[in-house]
Design a protein around this motif. Structure first.
Motif, PDB file in Angstrom:
ATOM      1  N   VAL A   9      39.073  42.650  30.414  1.00 54.73           N
ATOM      2  CA  VAL A   9      39.056  41.636  31.471  1.00 54.73           C
ATOM      3  C   VAL A   9      40.397  40.923  31.542  1.00 54.73           C
ATOM      4  O   VAL A   9      40.932  40.663  32.624  1.00 54.73           O
ATOM      5  CB  VAL A   9      37.920  40.609  31.229  1.00 54.73           C
ATOM      6  CG1 VAL A   9      37.949  39.523  32.303  1.00 54.73           C
ATOM      7  CG2 VAL A   9      36.559  41.309  31.234  1.00 54.73           C
ATOM      8  N   LEU A  10      40.948  40.611  30.363  1.00 56.14           N
ATOM      9  CA  LEU A  10      42.251  39.944  30.325  1.00 56.14           C
ATOM     10  C   LEU A  10      43.321  40.809  30.980  1.00 56.14           C
ATOM     11  O   LEU A  10      44.153  40.321  31.754  1.00 56.14           O
ATOM     12  CB  LEU A  10      42.628  39.642  28.879  1.00 56.14           C
ATOM     13  CG  LEU A  10      43.892  38.806  28.665  1.00 56.14           C
ATOM     14  CD1 LEU A  10      43.730  37.424  29.273  1.00 56.14           C
ATOM     15  CD2 LEU A  10      44.202  38.698  27.184  1.00 56.14           C
ATOM     16  N   GLU A  11      43.275  42.107  30.687  1.00 52.07           N
ATOM     17  CA  GLU A  11      44.246  43.031  31.289  1.00 52.07           C
ATOM     18  C   GLU A  11      44.097  43.041  32.812  1.00 52.07           C
ATOM     19  O   GLU A  11      45.089  43.001  33.547  1.00 52.07           O
ATOM     20  CB  GLU A  11      44.056  44.444  30.732  1.00 52.07           C
ATOM     21  CG  GLU A  11      45.038  45.447  31.313  1.00 52.07           C
ATOM     22  CD  GLU A  11      44.765  46.865  30.837  1.00 52.07           C
ATOM     23  OE1 GLU A  11      45.546  47.748  31.219  1.00 52.07           O
ATOM     24  OE2 GLU A  11      43.780  47.087  30.102  1.00 52.07           O
ATOM     25  N   ALA A  12      42.853  43.098  33.287  1.00 50.14           N
ATOM     26  CA  ALA A  12      42.611  43.130  34.732  1.00 50.14           C
ATOM     27  C   ALA A  12      43.109  41.849  35.399  1.00 50.14           C
ATOM     28  O   ALA A  12      43.763  41.896  36.448  1.00 50.14           O
ATOM     29  CB  ALA A  12      41.122  43.317  35.002  1.00 50.14           C
ATOM     30  N   ARG A  13      42.832  40.718  34.792  1.00 55.85           N
ATOM     31  CA  ARG A  13      43.283  39.447  35.370  1.00 55.85           C
ATOM     32  C   ARG A  13      44.807  39.326  35.334  1.00 55.85           C
ATOM     33  O   ARG A  13      45.410  38.816  36.273  1.00 55.85           O
ATOM     34  CB  ARG A  13      42.628  38.266  34.631  1.00 55.85           C
ATOM     35  CG  ARG A  13      41.141  38.171  34.923  1.00 55.85           C
ATOM     36  CD  ARG A  13      40.460  37.010  34.239  1.00 55.85           C
ATOM     37  NE  ARG A  13      39.038  36.988  34.555  1.00 55.85           N
ATOM     38  CZ  ARG A  13      38.166  36.127  34.079  1.00 55.85           C
ATOM     39  NH1 ARG A  13      38.580  35.177  33.239  1.00 55.85           N
ATOM     40  NH2 ARG A  13      36.903  36.171  34.420  1.00 55.85           N
ATOM     41  N   SER A  14      45.388  39.818  34.268  1.00 57.60           N
ATOM     42  CA  SER A  14      46.847  39.770  34.156  1.00 57.60           C
ATOM     43  C   SER A  14      47.500  40.702  35.170  1.00 57.60           C
ATOM     44  O   SER A  14      48.502  40.356  35.796  1.00 57.60           O
ATOM     45  CB  SER A  14      47.284  40.154  32.741  1.00 57.60           C
ATOM     46  OG  SER A  14      46.748  39.248  31.795  1.00 57.60           O
ATOM     47  N   ARG A  15      46.922  41.877  35.349  1.00 58.41           N
ATOM     48  CA  ARG A  15      47.462  42.840  36.306  1.00 58.41           C
ATOM     49  C   ARG A  15      47.433  42.258  37.720  1.00 58.41           C
ATOM     50  O   ARG A  15      48.321  42.499  38.535  1.00 58.41           O
ATOM     51  CB  ARG A  15      46.663  44.141  36.244  1.00 58.41           C
ATOM     52  CG  ARG A  15      47.294  45.298  37.000  1.00 58.41           C
ATOM     53  CD  ARG A  15      46.625  46.620  36.673  1.00 58.41           C
ATOM     54  NE  ARG A  15      45.179  46.553  36.847  1.00 58.41           N
ATOM     55  CZ  ARG A  15      44.284  46.739  35.879  1.00 58.41           C
ATOM     56  NH1 ARG A  15      44.690  46.996  34.654  1.00 58.41           N
ATOM     57  NH2 ARG A  15      42.994  46.677  36.127  1.00 58.41           N
TER      58      ARG A  15
END
Length: 248
Positions: A9-15
């Motif tokens: 989720v963190l990766e998706a939000r950061s992307r």
């Protein structure tokens, strides 16, 4: 660690550049993290948020990056941006402290540049003196030598620039070669020697870059685009075969 689901989720939000969402997620995960990891991760995400707002809302960017710097004083992009924004507001002494603290821990060209640009309207000679003082805080480090050499070139103190670069000429990296080319042009108007140095730069050993999971970026990124790991980027010489970031 955040665990697989939290990391995804963190990766998706950061992307997506959703730094507020990423920070909210980090707060939810806080009970599972040790204090040092939480503070470092928060600093990284706040820095990313500040960098995203640097051009559109400098006040908010300053608030976010100052908090980031408080959590991780040695985080290079946070200290460099905090220093720039503090200096812009006339808080030179505080800006100097912020940059100096990070510089002692992690000598880095971005910090050298922020330090060099600290006082607008300053003479080239005064800037050189200030940068020499900064270089003495990290004796024997190539970043200090390169910073002094650049400032000496600007101040037309060519002998000083040569003496700073001299220890690195036996096996010069690309940045050393480029500076030598500039020096030959500026001091001696020697285009032939300048071209020789630029040719050497093409095959010279590489300088450190921001790298994470075999991915090389020309700027710091908060999350690895390969693995999604937060705070994955390190400033070091890339491994052979590393993937360069695409030029956009």
């Amino acid at each position: 660690a955040l665990g697989w689901a939290g990391t995804a989720v963190l990766e998706a939000r950061s992307r997506d550049g959703d730094w507020a969402g990423a920070l909210d997620l980090l707060e939810q995960q806080r009970p599972r993290l040790d204090k040092a990891t939480y503070r470092r991760h928060r600093a990284v995400l706040l820095t990313a948020r500040a960098l995203a707002l640097e051009d559109s809302d400098r006040g908010a960017a300053k608030d976010f990056v100052l908090e980031a710097n408080k959590h991780a004083p040695d985080l290079v992009p946070a200290a460099a941006l905090a220093g720039r924004l503090l200096a812009e507001g006339g808080y030179w002494r505080k800006a100097n402290r912020v940059i100096d603290s990070a510089w002692r821990a992690n000598p880095h060209p971005e910090l050298a540049q922020a330090y060099a640009e600290l006082r607008s309207g300053e003479s080239a000679r005064d800037k050189l003196k200030r940068i020499e003082a900064g270089a003495r805080r990290v004796p024997g480090h190539i970043e200090g030598a390169l910073a002094v050499a650049r400032a000496a070139l600007d101040a037309q103190e060519f002998a000083k620039a040569r003496s700073e670069l001299a220890p690195y000429l036996e096996r010069p990296t690309r940045r050393v070669c480029v500076l030598m080319a500039k020096l030959e042009r500026a001091e001696r108007n020697d285009e032939g020697r300048a071209r020789e140095w630029m040719a050497r730069a093409l095959s010279a050993p590489p300088d450190p870059q921001w790298t994470a999971d075999g991915y090389v970026s020309d700027r710091w990124l908060p999350v690895s685009p390969v693995s999604g790991r937060i705070d994955a980027f390190e400033w070091r010489v890339p491994l052979t075969g590393a993937i360069a970031a695409p030029i956009i």
